[in-house]
Design a protein around this motif. Structure first.
Motif, short mmCIF file in Angstrom:
data_model
loop_
_atom_site.label_atom_id
_atom_site.label_comp_id
_atom_site.label_asym_id
_atom_site.label_seq_id
_atom_site.Cartn_x
_atom_site.Cartn_y
_atom_site.Cartn_z
N UNK A 159 17.15 9.89 4.46
CA UNK A 159 16.83 11.01 3.46
C UNK A 159 17.34 10.89 2.20
N UNK A 160 18.75 10.80 2.54
CA UNK A 160 19.46 10.83 1.08
C UNK A 160 19.49 9.90 0.24
N UNK A 161 19.22 8.41 0.67
CA UNK A 161 18.75 7.48 0.11
C UNK A 161 17.55 7.25 -0.53
N UNK A 162 16.36 8.12 0.03
CA UNK A 162 15.12 8.24 -0.53
C UNK A 162 15.16 8.97 -2.01
N UNK A 194 6.60 8.24 -2.32
CA UNK A 194 6.59 6.90 -2.27
C UNK A 194 7.86 6.39 -1.30
N UNK A 195 8.89 6.86 -1.72
CA UNK A 195 10.15 6.05 -1.30
C UNK A 195 10.00 6.50 0.15
N UNK A 251 6.18 13.72 -11.48
CA UNK A 251 6.47 12.22 -11.23
C UNK A 251 7.47 12.29 -10.18
N UNK A 252 8.71 12.96 -10.23
CA UNK A 252 9.80 12.93 -9.37
C UNK A 252 9.25 13.27 -8.17
N UNK A 270 0.98 -1.22 -0.12
CA UNK A 270 0.12 0.03 -0.07
C UNK A 270 0.86 1.25 0.07
N UNK A 271 2.04 1.11 0.36
CA UNK A 271 3.13 2.31 0.50
C UNK A 271 3.27 2.90 -0.96
#
Length: 229
Positions: A176-179, A91-92, A84-85, A74-75
Protein backbone atom coordinates in the motif's frame (compact mmCIF):
# COMPACT_ATOMS: atom_id res chain seq x y z
CA UNK A 1 -27.46 -42.59 -7.25
CA UNK A 2 -25.77 -41.05 -10.29
CA UNK A 3 -22.41 -41.97 -11.73
CA UNK A 4 -20.09 -39.11 -12.62
CA UNK A 5 -18.90 -39.12 -16.22
CA UNK A 6 -15.91 -37.05 -17.30
CA UNK A 7 -17.07 -34.67 -20.02
CA UNK A 8 -15.01 -34.60 -23.19
CA UNK A 9 -13.70 -31.10 -23.89
CA UNK A 10 -13.60 -29.47 -27.28
CA UNK A 11 -10.25 -28.37 -28.72
CA UNK A 12 -10.51 -24.71 -27.77
CA UNK A 13 -11.98 -25.47 -24.36
CA UNK A 14 -9.08 -27.82 -23.61
CA UNK A 15 -6.55 -25.26 -24.81
CA UNK A 16 -8.04 -22.65 -22.51
CA UNK A 17 -8.00 -25.12 -19.62
CA UNK A 18 -4.30 -25.84 -20.16
CA UNK A 19 -3.52 -22.14 -20.32
CA UNK A 20 -5.38 -21.60 -17.04
CA UNK A 21 -3.56 -24.49 -15.38
CA UNK A 22 -0.20 -23.17 -16.57
CA UNK A 23 -0.97 -19.71 -15.17
CA UNK A 24 -1.90 -21.18 -11.79
CA UNK A 25 1.45 -22.99 -11.67
CA UNK A 26 3.30 -19.85 -12.81
CA UNK A 27 1.72 -18.02 -9.87
CA UNK A 28 3.79 -20.23 -7.55
CA UNK A 29 6.96 -20.83 -9.56
CA UNK A 30 8.85 -19.37 -12.50
CA UNK A 31 7.73 -20.71 -15.92
CA UNK A 32 11.22 -22.17 -16.42
CA UNK A 33 10.69 -24.39 -13.37
CA UNK A 34 7.29 -25.75 -14.45
CA UNK A 35 7.37 -28.87 -16.59
CA UNK A 36 4.89 -30.12 -19.15
CA UNK A 37 4.44 -33.22 -16.96
CA UNK A 38 3.26 -31.01 -14.08
CA UNK A 39 0.85 -29.13 -16.32
CA UNK A 40 -0.51 -32.40 -17.70
CA UNK A 41 -0.97 -33.85 -14.21
CA UNK A 42 -2.73 -30.72 -12.96
CA UNK A 43 -5.04 -30.77 -16.00
CA UNK A 44 -5.76 -34.49 -15.57
CA UNK A 45 -4.46 -35.50 -18.99
CA UNK A 46 -1.38 -37.22 -20.38
CA UNK A 47 1.80 -35.49 -21.48
CA UNK A 48 1.31 -36.53 -25.16
CA UNK A 49 -2.16 -34.98 -25.08
CA UNK A 50 -0.70 -31.64 -24.01
CA UNK A 51 1.48 -31.74 -27.13
CA UNK A 52 -1.64 -32.48 -29.16
CA UNK A 53 -2.93 -29.03 -28.27
CA UNK A 54 0.38 -27.17 -28.14
CA UNK A 55 3.28 -28.14 -30.44
CA UNK A 56 5.91 -27.44 -27.79
CA UNK A 57 6.58 -26.20 -24.30
CA UNK A 58 7.34 -22.67 -25.48
CA UNK A 59 4.06 -22.36 -27.39
CA UNK A 60 2.08 -23.18 -24.24
CA UNK A 61 4.12 -20.71 -22.21
CA UNK A 62 3.58 -18.02 -24.83
CA UNK A 63 -0.18 -18.65 -24.86
CA UNK A 64 -0.33 -18.47 -21.06
CA UNK A 65 1.78 -15.32 -20.94
CA UNK A 66 -0.39 -13.74 -23.64
CA UNK A 67 -3.44 -14.17 -21.44
CA UNK A 68 -1.53 -12.81 -18.45
CA UNK A 69 -0.25 -9.80 -20.42
CA UNK A 70 -3.78 -8.96 -21.59
CA UNK A 71 -4.97 -9.14 -17.99
CA UNK A 72 -2.10 -6.91 -16.82
CA UNK A 73 -2.69 -4.37 -19.61
CA UNK A 74 -6.37 -4.16 -18.66
CA UNK A 75 -5.39 -3.07 -15.12
CA UNK A 76 -4.44 0.35 -16.53
CA UNK A 77 -7.93 1.04 -17.87
CA UNK A 78 -9.70 3.50 -15.57
CA UNK A 79 -12.78 5.74 -16.01
CA UNK A 80 -11.93 9.40 -16.53
CA UNK A 81 -13.69 10.48 -13.36
CA UNK A 82 -12.30 12.37 -10.37
CA UNK A 83 -8.78 13.72 -9.73
CA UNK A 84 -5.87 12.24 -11.66
CA UNK A 85 -4.02 11.23 -8.50
CA UNK A 86 -6.97 9.16 -7.27
CA UNK A 87 -7.28 7.48 -10.67
CA UNK A 88 -3.60 6.55 -10.75
CA UNK A 89 -3.84 5.18 -7.22
CA UNK A 90 -6.67 2.85 -8.26
CA UNK A 91 -4.58 1.73 -11.24
CA UNK A 92 -1.59 0.99 -9.01
CA UNK A 93 -3.75 -1.03 -6.64
CA UNK A 94 -4.97 -3.21 -9.49
CA UNK A 95 -1.41 -3.46 -10.84
CA UNK A 96 -0.10 -4.73 -7.51
CA UNK A 97 -3.07 -7.08 -7.20
CA UNK A 98 -1.78 -8.73 -10.36
CA UNK A 99 1.84 -8.72 -9.21
CA UNK A 100 0.82 -10.19 -5.86
CA UNK A 101 -1.19 -12.99 -7.48
CA UNK A 102 1.33 -13.83 -10.23
CA UNK A 103 4.64 -13.10 -8.53
CA UNK A 104 7.02 -15.69 -10.04
CA UNK A 105 5.44 -15.45 -13.49
CA UNK A 106 5.53 -11.64 -13.44
CA UNK A 107 9.15 -11.67 -12.31
CA UNK A 108 10.21 -14.15 -15.00
CA UNK A 109 8.32 -12.28 -17.70
CA UNK A 110 9.86 -8.90 -16.86
CA UNK A 111 13.37 -10.17 -16.24
CA UNK A 112 13.48 -12.54 -19.22
CA UNK A 113 14.86 -16.06 -19.37
CA UNK A 114 15.12 -19.12 -21.63
CA UNK A 115 11.42 -19.93 -21.52
CA UNK A 116 10.13 -16.38 -21.82
CA UNK A 117 12.81 -14.60 -23.81
CA UNK A 118 11.36 -15.24 -27.27
CA UNK A 119 10.47 -12.43 -29.65
CA UNK A 120 6.79 -13.25 -29.03
CA UNK A 121 6.98 -12.83 -25.28
CA UNK A 122 9.15 -9.73 -25.60
CA UNK A 123 6.41 -8.29 -27.81
CA UNK A 124 3.85 -9.13 -25.12
CA UNK A 125 5.81 -7.16 -22.53
CA UNK A 126 6.07 -4.24 -24.95
CA UNK A 127 2.31 -4.40 -25.57
CA UNK A 128 1.62 -4.04 -21.84
CA UNK A 129 3.96 -1.04 -21.63
CA UNK A 130 2.34 0.55 -24.66
CA UNK A 131 -1.17 0.01 -23.27
CA UNK A 132 -0.09 1.64 -19.99
CA UNK A 133 1.52 4.53 -21.88
CA UNK A 134 -1.60 5.18 -23.96
CA UNK A 135 -3.86 5.04 -20.91
CA UNK A 136 -1.75 7.57 -19.01
CA UNK A 137 -1.78 9.96 -21.97
CA UNK A 138 -5.56 9.65 -22.22
CA UNK A 139 -5.89 10.66 -18.55
CA UNK A 140 -3.67 13.66 -19.22
CA UNK A 141 -5.95 14.45 -22.20
CA UNK A 142 -2.96 14.41 -24.53
CA UNK A 143 -3.35 12.78 -27.93
CA UNK A 144 0.23 13.20 -29.14
CA UNK A 145 2.91 13.52 -26.49
CA UNK A 146 5.90 15.85 -26.91
CA UNK A 147 9.24 14.09 -26.56
CA UNK A 148 9.79 15.14 -22.94
CA UNK A 149 6.35 14.01 -21.82
CA UNK A 150 6.84 10.66 -23.54
CA UNK A 151 10.13 10.29 -21.69
CA UNK A 152 8.47 11.06 -18.34
CA UNK A 153 5.56 8.64 -18.82
CA UNK A 154 7.66 5.77 -20.14
CA UNK A 155 10.22 6.31 -17.37
CA UNK A 156 7.45 6.12 -14.79
CA UNK A 157 6.12 2.88 -16.27
CA UNK A 158 9.63 1.40 -16.02
CA UNK A 159 9.81 2.63 -12.43
CA UNK A 160 6.53 0.85 -11.62
CA UNK A 161 7.93 -2.39 -13.06
CA UNK A 162 11.21 -2.08 -11.14
CA UNK A 163 9.39 -1.24 -7.91
CA UNK A 164 7.16 -4.30 -8.26
CA UNK A 165 10.13 -6.59 -8.93
CA UNK A 166 12.04 -5.26 -5.92
CA UNK A 167 8.93 -5.62 -3.76
CA UNK A 168 8.56 -9.27 -4.78
CA UNK A 169 12.06 -9.95 -3.46
CA UNK A 170 11.12 -10.16 0.21
CA UNK A 171 8.12 -7.80 0.30
CA UNK A 172 9.90 -5.70 2.91
CA UNK A 173 7.79 -2.59 2.32
CA UNK A 174 3.97 -2.68 2.54
CA UNK A 175 2.54 -2.69 -0.96
CA UNK A 176 0.00 0.00 0.00
CA UNK A 177 2.91 2.32 0.74
CA UNK A 178 4.48 1.59 -2.64
CA UNK A 179 1.21 2.17 -4.48
CA UNK A 180 0.94 5.68 -3.04
CA UNK A 181 4.67 6.28 -3.56
CA UNK A 182 4.40 5.51 -7.27
CA UNK A 183 1.57 7.99 -7.69
CA UNK A 184 3.67 10.64 -5.97
CA UNK A 185 6.65 9.64 -8.11
CA UNK A 186 4.55 10.34 -11.19
CA UNK A 187 3.66 13.77 -9.83
CA UNK A 188 7.30 14.50 -9.01
CA UNK A 189 8.61 13.41 -12.42
CA UNK A 190 6.05 15.47 -14.31
CA UNK A 191 6.49 18.51 -12.04
CA UNK A 192 10.27 18.56 -12.37
CA UNK A 193 10.08 18.33 -16.16
CA UNK A 194 7.24 20.87 -16.46
CA UNK A 195 9.13 23.37 -14.29
CA UNK A 196 11.68 23.70 -17.10
CA UNK A 197 9.39 23.23 -20.11
CA UNK A 198 6.68 25.77 -20.95
CA UNK A 199 4.93 23.48 -23.44
CA UNK A 200 4.70 20.64 -20.97
CA UNK A 201 3.54 22.96 -18.20
CA UNK A 202 0.67 24.15 -20.40
CA UNK A 203 -0.28 20.57 -21.24
CA UNK A 204 -0.29 19.36 -17.64
CA UNK A 205 -1.91 22.34 -15.94
CA UNK A 206 -5.54 21.31 -16.78
CA UNK A 207 -5.11 17.86 -15.21
CA UNK A 208 -2.88 18.74 -12.27
CA UNK A 209 -4.72 21.95 -11.47
CA UNK A 210 -7.78 19.96 -10.35
CA UNK A 211 -5.92 17.99 -7.68
CA UNK A 212 -7.33 18.34 -4.13
CA UNK A 213 -5.02 19.39 -1.31
CA UNK A 214 -5.59 16.10 0.52
CA UNK A 215 -4.88 13.87 -2.49
CA UNK A 216 -1.54 12.14 -3.22
CA UNK A 217 -0.38 15.04 -5.42
CA UNK A 218 -1.47 17.77 -3.03
CA UNK A 219 0.07 16.01 -0.06
CA UNK A 220 3.38 15.80 -1.94
CA UNK A 221 3.35 19.54 -2.63
CA UNK A 222 2.65 20.31 1.02
CA UNK A 223 5.50 18.11 2.20
CA UNK A 224 7.94 19.55 -0.33
CA UNK A 225 7.13 23.08 0.79
CA UNK A 226 7.67 22.04 4.41
CA UNK A 227 10.97 20.41 3.47
CA UNK A 228 12.23 23.57 1.80
CA UNK A 229 11.17 25.91 4.61
Amino acid sequence: MTTGVRRRMGVEERRQQLIGVALELFARRSPDEVSIDEIAAAAGISRPLVYHYFPGKLSLYEAALKRASEDLASRFAEPHEGPLGARLLRVMRRYFDFVDAHGPGFSALMRGGPAVGSSTTNALVDSVRQAAYEQILSHLEVSEAPARLELVVRSWISLAESTALIWLDGRRIPREELEVKLVRDFAALTAVTAAYDDELRALLRPALGKEPADGPFGDLVTRLIALAS
